[in-house]
Motif scaffolding. Sequence first.
Motif, PDB file in Angstrom:
ATOM      1  N   VAL B 131      -7.523 -52.013  -8.292  1.00  0.00           N
ATOM      2  CA  VAL B 131      -8.936 -52.383  -8.511  1.00  0.00           C
ATOM      3  C   VAL B 131      -9.589 -51.359  -9.444  1.00  0.00           C
ATOM      4  O   VAL B 131     -10.275 -51.727 -10.415  1.00  0.00           O
ATOM      5  CB  VAL B 131      -9.696 -52.466  -7.164  1.00  0.00           C
ATOM      6  N   TYR B 132      -9.340 -50.082  -9.170  1.00  0.00           N
ATOM      7  CA  TYR B 132      -9.903 -49.015 -10.004  1.00  0.00           C
ATOM      8  C   TYR B 132      -9.375 -49.120 -11.435  1.00  0.00           C
ATOM      9  O   TYR B 132     -10.122 -48.982 -12.409  1.00  0.00           O
ATOM     10  CB  TYR B 132      -9.534 -47.661  -9.392  1.00  0.00           C
ATOM     11  N   ALA B 133      -8.073 -49.405 -11.563  1.00  0.00           N
ATOM     12  CA  ALA B 133      -7.463 -49.486 -12.895  1.00  0.00           C
ATOM     13  C   ALA B 133      -8.013 -50.678 -13.685  1.00  0.00           C
ATOM     14  O   ALA B 133      -8.242 -50.585 -14.893  1.00  0.00           O
ATOM     15  CB  ALA B 133      -5.944 -49.607 -12.755  1.00  0.00           C
ATOM     16  N   ALA B 134      -8.221 -51.792 -13.003  1.00  0.00           N
ATOM     17  CA  ALA B 134      -8.630 -53.015 -13.701  1.00  0.00           C
ATOM     18  C   ALA B 134     -10.132 -53.080 -13.953  1.00  0.00           C
ATOM     19  O   ALA B 134     -10.599 -53.869 -14.785  1.00  0.00           O
ATOM     20  CB  ALA B 134      -8.187 -54.228 -12.877  1.00  0.00           C
ATOM     21  N   TRP B 135     -10.868 -52.236 -13.251  1.00  0.00           N
ATOM     22  CA  TRP B 135     -12.336 -52.286 -13.310  1.00  0.00           C
ATOM     23  C   TRP B 135     -12.845 -52.114 -14.751  1.00  0.00           C
ATOM     24  O   TRP B 135     -12.542 -51.124 -15.397  1.00  0.00           O
ATOM     25  CB  TRP B 135     -12.925 -51.184 -12.429  1.00  0.00           C
ATOM     26  N   GLY B 136     -13.576 -53.118 -15.261  1.00  0.00           N
ATOM     27  CA  GLY B 136     -14.187 -53.018 -16.588  1.00  0.00           C
ATOM     28  C   GLY B 136     -13.225 -53.215 -17.738  1.00  0.00           C
ATOM     29  O   GLY B 136     -13.602 -53.021 -18.903  1.00  0.00           O
ATOM     30  N   GLN B 137     -11.962 -53.564 -17.431  1.00  0.00           N
ATOM     31  CA  GLN B 137     -10.981 -53.755 -18.517  1.00  0.00           C
ATOM     32  C   GLN B 137     -10.969 -55.214 -18.973  1.00  0.00           C
ATOM     33  O   GLN B 137     -11.633 -56.077 -18.381  1.00  0.00           O
ATOM     34  CB  GLN B 137      -9.570 -53.347 -18.039  1.00  0.00           C
ATOM     35  N   SER B 138     -10.188 -55.474 -20.001  1.00  0.00           N
ATOM     36  CA  SER B 138     -10.106 -56.843 -20.534  1.00  0.00           C
ATOM     37  C   SER B 138      -9.413 -57.755 -19.517  1.00  0.00           C
ATOM     38  O   SER B 138      -8.703 -57.284 -18.614  1.00  0.00           O
ATOM     39  CB  SER B 138      -9.319 -56.829 -21.839  1.00  0.00           C
ATOM     40  N   GLY B 139      -9.605 -59.051 -19.690  1.00  0.00           N
ATOM     41  CA  GLY B 139      -8.988 -60.033 -18.792  1.00  0.00           C
ATOM     42  C   GLY B 139      -7.481 -59.921 -18.793  1.00  0.00           C
ATOM     43  O   GLY B 139      -6.830 -60.047 -17.747  1.00  0.00           O
ATOM     44  N   ARG B 140      -6.899 -59.651 -19.953  1.00  0.00           N
ATOM     45  CA  ARG B 140      -5.447 -59.510 -20.063  1.00  0.00           C
ATOM     46  C   ARG B 140      -4.953 -58.344 -19.203  1.00  0.00           C
ATOM     47  O   ARG B 140      -3.972 -58.471 -18.464  1.00  0.00           O
ATOM     48  CB  ARG B 140      -5.104 -59.267 -21.541  1.00  0.00           C
ATOM     49  N   VAL B 141      -5.671 -57.243 -19.273  1.00  0.00           N
ATOM     50  CA  VAL B 141      -5.261 -56.058 -18.502  1.00  0.00           C
ATOM     51  C   VAL B 141      -5.453 -56.306 -17.010  1.00  0.00           C
ATOM     52  O   VAL B 141      -4.600 -55.944 -16.191  1.00  0.00           O
ATOM     53  CB  VAL B 141      -6.052 -54.807 -18.971  1.00  0.00           C
ATOM     54  N   MET B 142      -6.574 -56.950 -16.683  1.00  0.00           N
ATOM     55  CA  MET B 142      -6.814 -57.271 -15.259  1.00  0.00           C
ATOM     56  C   MET B 142      -5.665 -58.105 -14.704  1.00  0.00           C
ATOM     57  O   MET B 142      -5.165 -57.840 -13.602  1.00  0.00           O
ATOM     58  CB  MET B 142      -8.119 -58.050 -15.100  1.00  0.00           C
ATOM     59  N   ALA B 143      -5.238 -59.109 -15.479  1.00  0.00           N
ATOM     60  CA  ALA B 143      -4.149 -59.982 -15.021  1.00  0.00           C
ATOM     61  C   ALA B 143      -2.862 -59.190 -14.861  1.00  0.00           C
ATOM     62  O   ALA B 143      -2.143 -59.316 -13.844  1.00  0.00           O
ATOM     63  CB  ALA B 143      -3.945 -61.125 -16.007  1.00  0.00           C
ATOM     64  N   ALA B 144      -2.562 -58.334 -15.844  1.00  0.00           N
ATOM     65  CA  ALA B 144      -1.313 -57.548 -15.776  1.00  0.00           C
ATOM     66  C   ALA B 144      -1.326 -56.599 -14.581  1.00  0.00           C
ATOM     67  O   ALA B 144      -0.329 -56.472 -13.865  1.00  0.00           O
ATOM     68  CB  ALA B 144      -1.118 -56.766 -17.069  1.00  0.00           C
ATOM     69  N   VAL B 145      -2.474 -55.953 -14.359  1.00  0.00           N
ATOM     70  CA  VAL B 145      -2.578 -55.012 -13.225  1.00  0.00           C
ATOM     71  C   VAL B 145      -2.443 -55.762 -11.896  1.00  0.00           C
ATOM     72  O   VAL B 145      -1.742 -55.306 -10.978  1.00  0.00           O
ATOM     73  CB  VAL B 145      -3.914 -54.229 -13.283  1.00  0.00           C
ATOM     74  N   ALA B 146      -3.097 -56.936 -11.821  1.00  0.00           N
ATOM     75  CA  ALA B 146      -3.038 -57.709 -10.571  1.00  0.00           C
ATOM     76  C   ALA B 146      -1.605 -58.140 -10.267  1.00  0.00           C
ATOM     77  O   ALA B 146      -1.121 -57.991  -9.129  1.00  0.00           O
ATOM     78  CB  ALA B 146      -3.951 -58.931 -10.669  1.00  0.00           C
TER      79      ALA B 146
END
Lengths: 284, 169
Positions: B131-146
Motif C-alpha cells: 500500500v505504501y509503495a503503490a500510494w500516489g503512483q501510476s495505475g501501472r505501478v499500482m497494478a504491478a505492486v498489487a
Amino acid sequence: MLEQVAKGRTAFGARGIIEALPAKADGTLDEAAVDDTLIGAHLELQRLSSEFRQGPRLRETLAPIFASLRAAGSKTLRLIDLGCGVGYALRWLAAHRALPDDVELIGADFNPALLGLARAAAEAEGLPVRFVEADALKVAAEAPSGAVVISTGAIHHFRGESLARLLETTSRSAAACVHVDIKPSWVAPMGAWLFHQARMRVPLARHDGLVSALRAHTARTLLDAARAAAPAWSFGVLDGRVGLLPIVRIMHSLVGVRAELAGDVEARMGRLARRLWPSGGLSS
Amino acid sequence: MNDEVLAFGVGLLVVLDGGFAGYRARAGRFARIRRLGHDLRAVARGGFIGLFTFAIAVSLALALSGGALFDVSSREAAARILWVAGGYAVLVIAAFVPFLTGSPDLRSLTTVVVFGPLTLLRPALIIGACVYAAWGQSGRVMAAVAVGGALVLMQDAVLDRLARREPRL
C-alpha cells in the motif's frame, strides 16, 4: 458422540474442532482422522519444544540426578517419560547423547498412534529409546531405586485428587521426578494465544496451547501437592519464580528426589540449584 | 540507489521471504531430531519458489511498461518496498545471531519476542508495504505492486500444499 459434544459446553472453539473431524456412519469419530490430527498436533508441539530448548533444559536437570543415583549405588538407571506422545524429549536426549549410555530411555503413553510414530522416528534415526503402551509409573516401579519419571506439558492434566495420586505413586515407584510444564503468569495466556496463532496450523494444537496456559499449575500448587503426597521426598520448582516480565523462562519444572539424595543432587546441580523455588534448593 | 541495486534488493527480499516460508511450511511436520538437511532443503525449495515469484513479477512489470523495468514512479515504489520489507528482513536476520549462538534462555527469548510476533505480523507488513509503495503512483505501478504482493502472499499457500504431501519421517 458428536451429538453429545454439540449439546455440551465447550471452551475456546473446542466444539468446532471436534465437529470438523470426519465421522463414521454410526456417528462416532473416524479413528484414523483422530490419530492423524493428534499426530499433527504433537509434531507442532515438538517444534515448540525444540524452539524453547526443552532438550538442553532437561539435560541440565537430569544429568546431576542420574549422577547422584549412580553415586548412591543404583544399578539400573531408567528415565521414563510419562505421556511421552511422539517421544520428542527422549529422542532428543538420545540423539544428543545427553545422558550416560547405560541410562535406559523409556517412553510410556496410552495412544498407539503416537507411540507408533515415536517408535518409527527412533528407529529411523537409530536412537536407543523404547516406547511402551503402559502406565509409566508401573514401568518405573520395576526398578524404583534408579528410576526417574519425567513429563513435559502433561502435569496440568492431573488436577486435585489425581495430581496427589500421581505424585504419591511416583514417590513409591521412582527415585526422582521432573515434571516440566507451562509457567502460569499474567503474560502466559496472551503469549500462548499469540504464539500458537503464529506457529501452529492444526486447530487442536492452537486450542490446546491456550487452554494449557490457562490450566497450568502454579509453582505453589505443585509444591504443596508434592509435599503433601510425598513427605519423604524433597522438592523445588525450577524457574518457579514469576518475575515482572516472565517471558524468558516460560516453563517451570517440579523437581523431586528422595530426601536422602537431595543434598547430593543440589551440589551436583551447582548454580542451577539457585533457580529452585522457593528456597534455592530442594526441601521437604 | 541505481536500478540494478534496487532490482537486486527487491529480488533478494522475495527470495529470502520464500526461503523462510519454505522453512515454516515444513516446521512442525517432520518428526526427526536430526533435521538440518531436511530444513535446508525446505529453505531451498522456498527460495526457488521466491525466485519464480520474482521472475513473474519482473515479467509483469516489463510487460506493463513496454520493456523498461523502472521509471520514476516504479523506482520510487521499489525503493519504498525495499525500505519497509528490508527493515523487517534485517530485524529477522539479526535475531538469528542470539538465536544461534545464545544460551537456551536467550534463544527462547528471541523466539518469544522476535520470531513469533514477526511471523504473525508478516502478512500485514507485506500488505502495508505494498500500500505504501503503490500510494500516489501510476495505475501501472499500482497494478504491478498489487500482483507482486499477492504473489508473495500466495507463496505460503503453495509451499504449505507441497509440505503437506511430504512424509513425517
